[in-house]
Design an enzyme around this catalytic site. Structure first.
Site, short mmCIF file in Angstrom:
data_model
loop_
_atom_site.label_atom_id
_atom_site.label_comp_id
_atom_site.label_asym_id
_atom_site.label_seq_id
_atom_site.Cartn_x
_atom_site.Cartn_y
_atom_site.Cartn_z
N SER A 83 3.74 2.32 8.32
CA SER A 83 3.39 1.44 7.15
C SER A 83 4.59 1.31 6.64
O SER A 83 5.40 2.13 6.27
CB SER A 83 2.55 1.99 6.37
OG SER A 83 1.20 1.96 6.91
N ASP A 124 0.99 -7.60 2.10
CA ASP A 124 1.29 -6.18 1.96
C ASP A 124 2.63 -5.71 1.84
O ASP A 124 3.36 -5.18 2.73
CB ASP A 124 0.36 -5.33 3.28
CG ASP A 124 0.21 -4.09 2.71
OD1 ASP A 124 0.87 -3.39 1.76
OD2 ASP A 124 -0.41 -3.25 3.40
N HIS A 132 0.87 -1.23 0.13
CA HIS A 132 -0.03 0.05 -0.16
C HIS A 132 0.92 1.31 -0.14
O HIS A 132 0.35 2.30 -0.37
CB HIS A 132 -1.11 0.08 1.21
CG HIS A 132 -0.57 0.23 2.55
ND1 HIS A 132 -0.31 -0.61 3.29
CD2 HIS A 132 -0.50 1.46 3.23
CE1 HIS A 132 -0.04 -0.09 4.65
NE2 HIS A 132 -0.21 1.19 4.51
N1 ASP Z 1 -2.22 0.49 7.71
C1 ASP Z 1 -2.24 1.76 8.42
C2 ASP Z 1 -1.99 3.13 7.44
O1 ASP Z 1 -2.00 2.97 6.46
C3 ASP Z 1 -1.05 1.70 9.16
C4 ASP Z 1 -1.43 2.11 10.71
O2 ASP Z 1 -1.78 3.16 10.80
O3 ASP Z 1 -1.11 1.38 11.62
O4 ASP Z 1 -2.50 4.00 8.04
#
Ligand code: ASP
Length: 721
Positions: free
Chosen positions: A656, A223, A87
């Protein structure tokens, strides 16, 4: 004897309390020795603290980068190979995707370094040093000076220190404020600008579970994506050049494939984005009852339009994939945050604390003078300006959520020059060129009917939610004229405006001049944007900025008071996208009564969720075949392939892609998310349920080696059995 048993029990209790609560905190890496070392050892750390952060010899910090400004990445080979989340790499994968080669859908693996794809604009930033300069600032700042004067002095001194810090180097330096402006550190960095895409799994692996599973446990999202940092022949940063060579880092992470067990020590090293752990009850009230719900409301609308459009065609799917992900990520997180804060009675807990704080402040004349009014002032600030803050949410999420309005808003500087009595021709030319350069990229991911729908829907929502006195008269007049029919309004604007056509924009921006500028002034979309943006700037944003500044001043006082009141408590600064280390242990949790979540997921669970052809839960044939053959190579254990695990590390967005390390500082995974019940950790960390989610490095390597067949990458790494 009795006393010693008693004192031993007290000691034990204190130790246990410290251990179970200490997972909260995003710590300064340069202060670990004095602040955290003993606790980290108690929890299991096995390496000397100065191997984590050191400015005199290479250390773990030299393998951690801020990736693209908003994520974290880690170096995993001597040739600059970089690992981050799928991501985090998503927009670069998307940017290079088309119907002919859809890397989002099919994945991408460069077979040789020559095939690695340049990503203009992508950067990787290493931290060279973090140095406390608070004393320098305290020499010039006083409690009684005005904020304006304070800010001027900070700006001036920061510029001097920054200049001095980078003299004779190719580094950058920036003074950053911590603890709401009570401390100052100068951070020196080195930024590499030639970063190329090396590999990414298909979205059916890298985004398995999609929005449905985002922020949830159990989790099966692979991911990750891989990039490579390139440098000039001297191993220094350089703009992209064909003959740049792979960067040789001072340090890269060795990888452990031994896996994790319950309670194993873990640490996460990265660049957490933003937390607000020390805010007042009044600020929390605003967040939970106004800001978060407003943002969720608008994004629900935006996402429903975008999701429908994406489902209707693969081309639109590619165009909107990255935008959709960003929107959906915040949308879901804010809902979890509100739920968690409400469930844990966070507001009442803040209020209780504030009673103690007030009592403490009033105990002595000195503390009373300094801190006695701060809470009442914060409360008054938010109450008095509530309607502006409320409107601000709808301007930023709804009005500027309409793509064409955002695009037209980018013409402000150009049109300001056009409107001058004696317009500067060169300035006009340069500014138009600048906009023209970004135009192709903008239209590449623009779908007119989707944005037209967005305009009608969001303007209507904005009109309903914001009181008339906080919108320009032009909007209320339009509403009257169209009898509230925003669909017709949007349709008329889109029919007549040149701003929705790439061809027309190229035409007007090529050899742009004052005459063309005048033509723009009559464009219906320009008029609409200009009315909204001008009103926003002069009435809403100006007020919101005042509130932010005043809240900043008051928070500085409030936090100074909190630290003075609790001299034995270890405070960590709120996240602000600077390098931090957080540590904890591998552990599951109980999300609700009667339910216990284990700390690990395996490929078996992923296959259980498999829905052929489904956009979120499809599984590539090759992965199915590997699963059926249990062909996991050295990465599986007893016929099982681990996918993700949980730990108690305190993380947030920006973490991330962060390296997740074991007690020896070896890489065991990549941080990518938090659990639903714990998303509130940006405001209040609840050790019972706040967990970070890590992609097990063994799954990553399995996908690289067995699924993608990218052995050349595996060969670069240092993999320890
Ligand atoms: N998946 C989250 C983000 O992209 C990562 C986190 O906030 O822990 O914001």
């Amino acid at each position: 004897m009795k006393t010693s048993i008693k004192s031993y029990l007290v000691f034990l209790l204190l130790t246990v309390c410290t251990i179970s609560h200490a997972d909260e905190g995003m710590w300064f890496p340069q202060l670990l020795q004095q602040m955290n070392a003993s606790e980290m050892r108690l929890k299991g750390l096995q390496i000397p603290i100065d191997e984590i952060y050191n400015i005199n010899k290479s250390s773990l910090k030299d393998a951690v980068v801020q990736f693209g400004g908003g994520c974290t990445g880690e170096l995993i080979s001597a040739q600059g190979l970089l690992l981050t989340n799928h991501h985090c790499g998503f927009s670069y994968i998307q940017d290079n995707s088309s119907l002919d080669h859809n890397y989002l859908k099919d994945g991408f693996w460069a077979k040789t370094m020559q095939e690695e794809i340049p990503c203009p604009g992508l950067t990787a930033t290493f931290v060279i040093s973090i140095i406390d300069v608070t004393a320098e600032f305290n020499k010039v700042l006083t409690d009684d000076m005005s904020e304006a004067k304070r800010n001027d002095l900070i700006k001036e001194l920061s510029a001097q220190l920054e200049k001095r810090a980078v003299e004779g180097t190719n580094y950058e330096a920036r003074v950053r404020q911590f603890f709401s402006g009570n401390e100052f550190y100068i951070i020196t960095t080195q930024t590499f600008k030639d970063v190329r895409l090396v590999g990414a799994p298909p979205s059916s692996i890298g985004n398995f579970g999609g929005d449905s599973d985002n922020w949830l446990w159990p989790r099966y999202t692979g991911d990750f994506s891989m990039f490579r940092v390139y440098a000039d022949r001297e191993n220094k940063p350089s703009e992209y050049k064909n003959d740049n060579i792979p960067f040789k880092p001072k340090f890269f992470f060795p990888i452990s494939i031994s896996g994790v067990q319950q309670d194993d020590f873990t640490m996460v090293y990265g660049f957490p984005g933003r937390t607000q752990e020390y805010i007042s009850a009044a600020a929390m009230d605003l967040l939970v009852n106004t800001t978060d719900p407003n943002r969720v409301m608008v994004r629900t609308e935006r996402l429903s339009i975008i999701n429908d459009a994406m489902r209707s065609s693969e081309a639109i799917h590619i165009q909107y994939a990255a935008k959709q992900r960003t929107l959906a990520n915040g949308w879901k997180k804010w809902q979890g945050e509100v739920k968690g804060l409400k469930q844990t009675n966070a507001f009442q807990r803040k209020l209780d604390f504030e009673i103690d704080f007030q009592n403490w402040a009033e105990k002595t004349p000195v503390t009373k003078l300094k801190y006695g009014n701060v809470l009442a002032s914060l409360e008054k600030l938010y109450t008095k300006n509530h309607s502006y803050l409320q409107a601000n949410d709808f301007y930023s999420e709804a009005v500027f959520g309409i793509e064409v309005i955002n695009y037209v808003n980018g013409f402000k500087t150009l049109m300001d020059v056009v409107n001058e009595d004696q317009p500067d021709i060169k300035k006009i030319h340069d500014e138009a060129e600048k906009i023209n350069k970004g135009t192709a990229n903008y239209f590449k991911d623009y779908h007119l009917p989707t944005d037209q729908l967005m305009m009608s829907s969001l303007l209507s929502l904005f009109d309903k939610q914001v009181v008339d006195s906080l919108k320009p008269k032009y909007i209320t007049d339009l509403r009257e004229k169209y009898n509230g029919d925003f669909t017709k309004l949007a349709s008329d604007i889109f029919k007549k405006s040149i701003f929705v056509s790439q061809e027309k924009m190229n035409d007007i921006l090529t050899d742009f001049n004052v005459k063309k500028g005048r033509k723009i002034k009559n464009d219906p979309c320009y008029i609409l944007t200009n009315e909204l943006a001008t009103f926003y700037r002069t009435t809403i944003a100006s007020k919101a900025t005042q509130v932010v500044n005043e809240a900043g001043r008051l928070n500085r006082i409030f936090l100074a008071g909190q630290r003075q009141m609790q001299p034995d408590k270890k405070f960590y600064p709120d996240a602000n996208s600077t390098l931090r280390l957080t540590y904890g242990q591998v552990r599951g949790y109980e999300p609700r009564d009667g339910v216990n979540y284990l700390y690990q997921t395996t490929l078996d669970g992923l296959i259980e969720k498999y829905i052929p052809g489904n956009e979120e839960f499809d599984v590539p044939a090759k992965l199915l075949a590997l699963y059926n053959a249990k062909d996991y190579g050295r990465y599986g254990v007893n016929g099982k392939m681990s996918v993700a695990f949980l730990a108690t590390n305190h993380t947030t967005g920006g973490n991330s892609g962060s390296p997740v390390l074991n007690a020896k500082g070896q890489l065991i995974g990549t941080n990518f998310d938090r659990v639903w019940e714990g998303t509130m950790s940006d405001v209040l960390f609840n050790p019972e349920v706040c967990r970070n989610i890590t992609l097990d490095i063994r799954y990553t390597l399995f996908i690289v080696e067995k699924f993608a067949g990218a052995q050349r990458l595996i060969d670069e790494m240092e993999i320890l059995n």
